[in-house]
Design an enzyme around this catalytic site. Structure first.
Site, short mmCIF file in Angstrom:
data_model
loop_
_atom_site.label_atom_id
_atom_site.label_comp_id
_atom_site.label_asym_id
_atom_site.label_seq_id
_atom_site.Cartn_x
_atom_site.Cartn_y
_atom_site.Cartn_z
N GLU A 182 0.95 -1.12 0.08
CA GLU A 182 -0.07 0.08 -0.09
C GLU A 182 0.98 1.28 -0.20
O GLU A 182 0.49 2.32 -0.58
CB GLU A 182 -0.90 -0.03 1.21
CG GLU A 182 -2.12 -0.95 1.13
CD GLU A 182 -2.89 -1.03 2.38
OE1 GLU A 182 -3.97 -1.69 2.27
OE2 GLU A 182 -2.17 -0.91 3.51
N GLU A 218 3.61 5.96 13.36
CA GLU A 218 4.33 5.46 12.45
C GLU A 218 4.18 6.06 11.10
O GLU A 218 5.05 6.51 10.17
CB GLU A 218 4.63 3.95 12.26
CG GLU A 218 4.92 3.16 13.55
CD GLU A 218 4.62 1.92 13.59
OE1 GLU A 218 4.89 1.16 14.40
OE2 GLU A 218 3.93 1.14 12.50
N HIS A 328 -11.41 35.12 -29.96
CA HIS A 328 -11.80 35.32 -31.46
C HIS A 328 -12.77 34.08 -31.77
O HIS A 328 -12.49 33.17 -31.07
CB HIS A 328 -10.42 34.93 -32.36
CG HIS A 328 -10.72 34.49 -33.95
ND1 HIS A 328 -10.37 33.18 -34.12
CD2 HIS A 328 -10.98 35.17 -34.85
CE1 HIS A 328 -10.75 33.14 -35.57
NE2 HIS A 328 -11.02 34.17 -35.87
N ASN A 329 -13.60 34.21 -32.67
CA ASN A 329 -14.86 33.37 -32.82
C ASN A 329 -15.22 32.53 -31.45
O ASN A 329 -15.21 31.24 -31.22
CB ASN A 329 -14.24 32.09 -33.76
CG ASN A 329 -14.29 32.57 -35.23
OD1 ASN A 329 -14.74 33.74 -35.31
ND2 ASN A 329 -13.60 31.79 -36.21
N GLU A 358 -16.53 37.61 -29.78
CA GLU A 358 -17.13 37.82 -31.22
C GLU A 358 -18.22 36.92 -31.71
O GLU A 358 -18.53 35.70 -31.12
CB GLU A 358 -15.83 37.34 -31.93
CG GLU A 358 -15.68 37.85 -33.49
CD GLU A 358 -14.62 37.29 -34.13
OE1 GLU A 358 -13.71 36.55 -33.72
OE2 GLU A 358 -14.62 37.28 -35.52
N ASP A 360 -20.39 35.70 -35.01
CA ASP A 360 -20.47 35.43 -36.38
C ASP A 360 -22.01 35.09 -36.94
O ASP A 360 -22.41 34.01 -36.64
CB ASP A 360 -19.56 34.44 -36.94
CG ASP A 360 -18.49 34.52 -37.73
OD1 ASP A 360 -18.19 35.90 -37.78
OD2 ASP A 360 -17.49 33.68 -37.71
N HIS A 373 -19.73 29.12 -37.63
CA HIS A 373 -18.48 29.84 -38.51
C HIS A 373 -19.05 29.40 -39.94
O HIS A 373 -18.96 28.08 -40.21
CB HIS A 373 -17.34 29.03 -38.22
CG HIS A 373 -16.01 29.52 -38.53
ND1 HIS A 373 -14.69 29.27 -38.26
CD2 HIS A 373 -15.65 30.61 -39.50
CE1 HIS A 373 -13.92 29.94 -38.87
NE2 HIS A 373 -14.63 30.78 -39.59
N GLU A 407 -19.65 39.96 -36.53
CA GLU A 407 -19.43 39.48 -37.88
C GLU A 407 -20.59 39.27 -38.46
O GLU A 407 -21.41 38.44 -38.39
CB GLU A 407 -18.53 38.51 -38.12
CG GLU A 407 -17.15 38.35 -37.66
CD GLU A 407 -16.34 39.29 -38.58
OE1 GLU A 407 -16.50 39.20 -39.79
OE2 GLU A 407 -15.55 40.01 -38.38
N LYS A 456 -19.62 46.48 -31.55
CA LYS A 456 -18.68 46.70 -32.70
C LYS A 456 -19.11 46.19 -34.04
O LYS A 456 -19.49 44.89 -33.92
CB LYS A 456 -17.30 46.09 -32.50
CG LYS A 456 -16.46 46.37 -33.47
CD LYS A 456 -15.00 45.52 -33.35
CE LYS A 456 -14.34 45.11 -34.79
NZ LYS A 456 -14.90 44.23 -35.45
N LYS A 458 -20.34 47.27 -38.57
CA LYS A 458 -20.53 48.16 -39.66
C LYS A 458 -21.74 49.46 -39.16
O LYS A 458 -22.59 48.86 -38.32
CB LYS A 458 -21.08 47.50 -40.99
CG LYS A 458 -19.95 46.40 -41.23
CD LYS A 458 -19.03 46.65 -42.32
CE LYS A 458 -18.44 45.60 -42.73
NZ LYS A 458 -16.98 45.89 -42.84
N TYR A 715 10.42 15.47 -18.68
CA TYR A 715 11.73 15.04 -19.86
C TYR A 715 11.58 13.96 -20.36
O TYR A 715 11.27 12.97 -19.67
CB TYR A 715 13.00 15.35 -19.16
CG TYR A 715 14.03 15.07 -19.85
CD1 TYR A 715 14.61 15.92 -20.90
CD2 TYR A 715 14.67 13.80 -19.44
CE1 TYR A 715 15.41 15.69 -21.60
CE2 TYR A 715 15.93 13.42 -20.13
CZ TYR A 715 16.26 14.30 -21.54
OH TYR A 715 17.30 14.17 -22.11
CA LIG Z 1 -4.18 -0.86 5.03
#
Ligand SMILES: [Ca+2]
Ligand SMILES: *[C@@H]1O[C@H](CO)[C@@H](O)[C@H](O)[C@H]1NC(C)=O
Ligand SMILES: *[C@@H]1O[C@H](CO)[C@@H](O)[C@H](O)[C@H]1NC(C)=O
Ligand SMILES: *[C@@H]1O[C@H](CO)[C@@H](O)[C@H](O)[C@H]1NC(C)=O
Length: 766
Positions: A182, A218, A328-329, A358, A360, A373, A407, A456, A458, A715
């Protein structure tokens, strides 16, 4: 509860204040809450209806495991292995039909009985229905209570909690004793691969009773051997000059010499009062080793300056003088071609402090505009659902304004629907006219726009026209011929579809006046060079740049770009080739003063780490005031040529990487043990408490723009190293001295028990 007590009360002994404090924190989680009905409720658990689709609704038994950290989740099919998840994985618990699944697959009349568990990362929500409203409430309150209770534990308490849980799990036969087998499992769990011989020696050393099992004291002893921080002992020993303890005077010396803090005796007394765990030491105004460790783990002592955690910058400058955390998106949860779209993606970005989202927008069926999208297989969500989600979560992390970047690919009819939804859902929080009574000459500040939404998109005419009615502007739905429209949008899309565009390039877009009128401070226009922008554009007329174009400008005419961004806003977006939702490096664009540097928030990557690090300060408000040399009209700052000027403050950063604590396993395979690397020599087979003691020196030229990133990798001599954890922060927000660095996983969520221990000095180079 022997194991628990061993973990909790090891040093001070039962009855000591340390023990009481720890017991209180842990027992309120484990056992001590007999009186707490909420905890009791969760431990007993109950049946809930799990919802996956209209037809898939099944009863599941959910309950909290005795570790008070794992939720057990039973499937009626007994042969199926039991499922569990940790409270650590939960990002939110929402009452009511507050998820896409519940809204779609359940009827309104069950509203009060519904709740959802939302997870961090990409794990799917758990959508549940209780048998009554009271029961649903009970689940939600109890879970909230437990989670907030857990988040309240100090780093050290979390670390001990983690170890305790591993101990408990290792005790397979639950006899409160650890066999050698264990013990070995336990070591693997906490990321130590001791060789058999050493494990045997350690075991024999602790097994004083020679029973072949570790129990009680222990285990305590064994635990002590494991959690011992020798490097901290050494530091403590150097300053503990008062009968083996640190006096207030010794502490002042430590704070001044090592931590480079201006500290008085009164400060030292306050720290002892706050952190000392041994009442007797505290009475004598002494700091023990345990108290010292408590101090080192406290949030205020970590590597990030505590005063930079709050909003500490001037928030009353014009909006374009800030870097703005931007996505973005935003609707996408995965890639840009076939991944799902979700309102949940807006919630996640906003809760992470994103301040520019954003949408779309495309024509949907039944006259309801949808978001996805365009020309791809990404799934669709209703525009109005996205706006509702944005409204509900916009100001949970930050009070400062949210920019809704549209968009727009919709017909005039559905644009009117968009305008209607925005005004009815966002109400008076939507900016629909300039602040003040006359035509503004510059942006309002984040402070003035607190709690507001800014659109934001047109716009049919110049904003000035609304202040000059005599010029007669009454046209409805005027056709604007946007010859570059599709060229510009194509940047957002996969190149697989560019062929479609060349055909459609000359298509006209009609703009609904209702929608156009909502565009006040962020009108999208095309960019025809800095000179044109300066002469022909008003401050609120802004351009979007594809990353390649922006990087070119930032490299070739950085100073021009910086001046452009002093008057106007710039938005940068990822190249269309990034169909896998990868990201570009935002740093060169910030260095050129660009504000809205939009990244794919859903993608865990180094660039998102850097974004999170850039915005970790200033109250996570999503706004960072640009340095004065990016705001001052006379500036000659150029991040490429780096001529002399007030920005040039050559510094030396000395970092000593000392050790790390409790690095998580990256590979779930039981036998794999992390080999951590901090751009240093790798330490083999020890992810629990690797120690390096390696020093590095870095040169920093523009401290106000520099970010520091700590990365720990596993590593591997035969393949690429694997990412384990990281932390990024602004150079100017570093605290000096002996500091713990909190660590984040690849999604940017904290790893509560893990940490990196370092020593930092910053010196002037000249
Ligand atoms: Ca045990
Ligand atoms: C968490 O800590 C805060 C501040 O210390 C306290 O106000 C709050 O009641 C604590 N919450 C729990 C659940 O213990
Ligand atoms: C680092 O220093 C500490 C304290 O002096 C020491 O206990 C530890 O063994 C050292 N580690 C390495 C890898 O040299
Ligand atoms: C400003 O706009 C006019 C009209 O479109 C154009 O002729 C002129 O060249 C622009 N100015 C600059 C500096 O580009």
């Amino acid at each position: 509860h022997t194991l628990q007590k061993a973990a909790v009360c090891r040093r001070g002994g039962v009855g000591s204040s340390r023990c009481n404090r720890m017991c209180f924190a842990l027992c309120s989680l484990f056992s001590g809450l007999e009186g707490d009905a909420d905890l009791q409720f969760l431990l007993e658990g109950g049946d809930l209806l799990k919802v996956r689709s209209s037809s898939w609704k099944k009863t599941r038994y959910l309950k909290l495991e005795p570790d008070c950290k794992t939720i057990w989740h039973e499937s009626k099919k007994t042969f199926k292995s039991k499922q569990t998840f940790s409270l650590d994985d939960i990002s939110a618990v929402r009452q009511g039909r507050q998820s896409e699944g519940l809204r779609k697959y359940t009827e309104e009349q069950v509203e009060n009985r519904c709740f959802s568990i939302i997870f961090k990362g990409r794990k799917k929500n758990l959508d549940l229905i209780a048998s009554s409203e009271e029961e649903a409430k009970q689940w939600v309150t109890s879970l909230h209570k437990l989670i907030s209770n857990m988040n309240n534990l100090s780093r050290q308490e979390k670390a001990e909690h983690w170890i305790f849980n591993c101990l408990r799990k290792a005790d397979k036969n639950s006899d409160d004793k650890l066999s050698q087998k264990e013990l070995k499992d336990f070591l693997r769990m906490i990321n130590i691969d001791l060789d058999d011989e050493y494990a045997e020696i350690l075991f024999q050393k602790c097994d004083k009773s020679k029973s072949g099992l570790l129990s009680g004291a222990e285990i305590e002893h064994f635990y002590d051997l494991l959690t011992h921080r020798e490097e901290v002992d050494v530091i403590y020993g150097e300053y503990a000059k008062t009968a083996g303890y640190m006096s207030a005077d010794n502490l002042v010396e430590f704070l001044m010499t090592e931590q480079r803090e201006r500290a008085t005796l009164a400060d030292a007394h306050k720290l002892i009062e706050k952190y000392e765990v041994d009442e007797k030491a505290k009475e004598k105004k002494l700091l023990s080793k345990d108290g010292f460790l408590m101090y080192l783990h406290h949030p205020e002592s970590l590597v990030l300056k505590p005063e930079h955690k709050e909003v500490y910058q001037d928030m009353s400058q014009p909006l374009n003088h800030y870097f703005i955390s931007s996505s973005h998106n935003t609707y996408l949860l995965e890639d840009q071609l076939k991944g799902p779209s979700s309102t949940e993606a807006y919630v996640r970005a906003l809760v992470k402090g994103c301040r520019c989202v954003e949408l779309d927008c495309w024509d949907g069926s039944d006259g309801e505009p949808v978001i996805y999208h365009g020309h791809t297989l990404t799934s669709k969500i209703l525009f109005k659902d996205a706006i509702k989600a944005i409204k509900d979560y916009a100001f949970k992390t930050s009070d400062y304004p949210v920019i809704i970047s549209l968009e727009n690919h919709c017909s005039v009819e559905q644009q009117k629907v968009m305008a209607h939804h925005m005004s009815s859902i966002l109400g008076s929080d939507l900016v629909t006219a300039p602040l003040g009574d006359c035509m503004p000459t510059g942006f309002p500040s984040p402070e003035e726009l607190k709690g507001k939404f800014v659109v934001k998109g047109k716009r049919l005419n110049k904003l000035e026209a609304t202040f000059a009615p005599e010029k007669g502007y009454h046209a409805q739905n005027v056709e604007v011929f946007l010859q570059h429209f599709f060229l510009a949008s194509a940047g957002n899309l996969c190149n697989l579809f560019t062929s479609t565009f060349s055909v459609q390039k000359t298509k006209k877009l009609k703009l609904a006046k209702e929608l156009s009128d909502m565009v006040i401070y962020c009108k999208s226009v095309h960019f025809h060079g800095f000179e044109d922008a300066k002469q022909n554009l008003s401050f609120y007329e802004m351009s979007s740049f594809k990353e390649g174009k922006a990087v070119k400008l930032a490299e070739e005419s950085a100073n021009g770009y910086i001046h452009h961004n002093m008057d106007k806003l710039s938005r940068i977006y990822p190249a269309g080739l990034r169909t896998d939702s990868s990201n570009y490096n935002p740093v060169p664009l910030w260095n050129a003063g660009c504000q809205i540097v939009a990244l794919n928030f859903q993608t865990p990557c180094a660039e998102m780490d850097v974004n999170q690090g850039r915005f970790v300060c200033n109250g996570k408000s999503g706004y960072i005031l640009k340095p004065s040399f990016l705001r001052d009209g006379a500036t000659e700052f150029d991040p490429i040529t780096l001529t002399r000027g007030p920005w040039l403050q050559h510094k030396l950063l000395h970092v000593m990487i000392i050790s790390a604590q409790q690095l998580p396993k990256v590979n779930k395979k039981k036998s794999s043990i992390v080999d951590p690397l901090v751009k240093t020599e790798p330490i083999e087979n020890n992810g629990f408490n690797p120690s390096w003691n390696q020093s590095f020196q870095f040169e920093v030229y523009v401290p106000e723009l520099a970010l520091v990133r700590f990365v720990i990798e596993d590593y591997d001599s035969t393949s690429d190293n694997e990412f384990i954890a990281q932390y990024t922060l602004p150079f100017n927000s570093l605290q000096m001295g002996y500091r713990h660095v909190p660590l984040l996983n690849k999604n940017g969520d904290p790893l509560p028990a893990a940490g990196l221990f370092i020593h930092i000095i910053v010196l002037d180079a000249e």
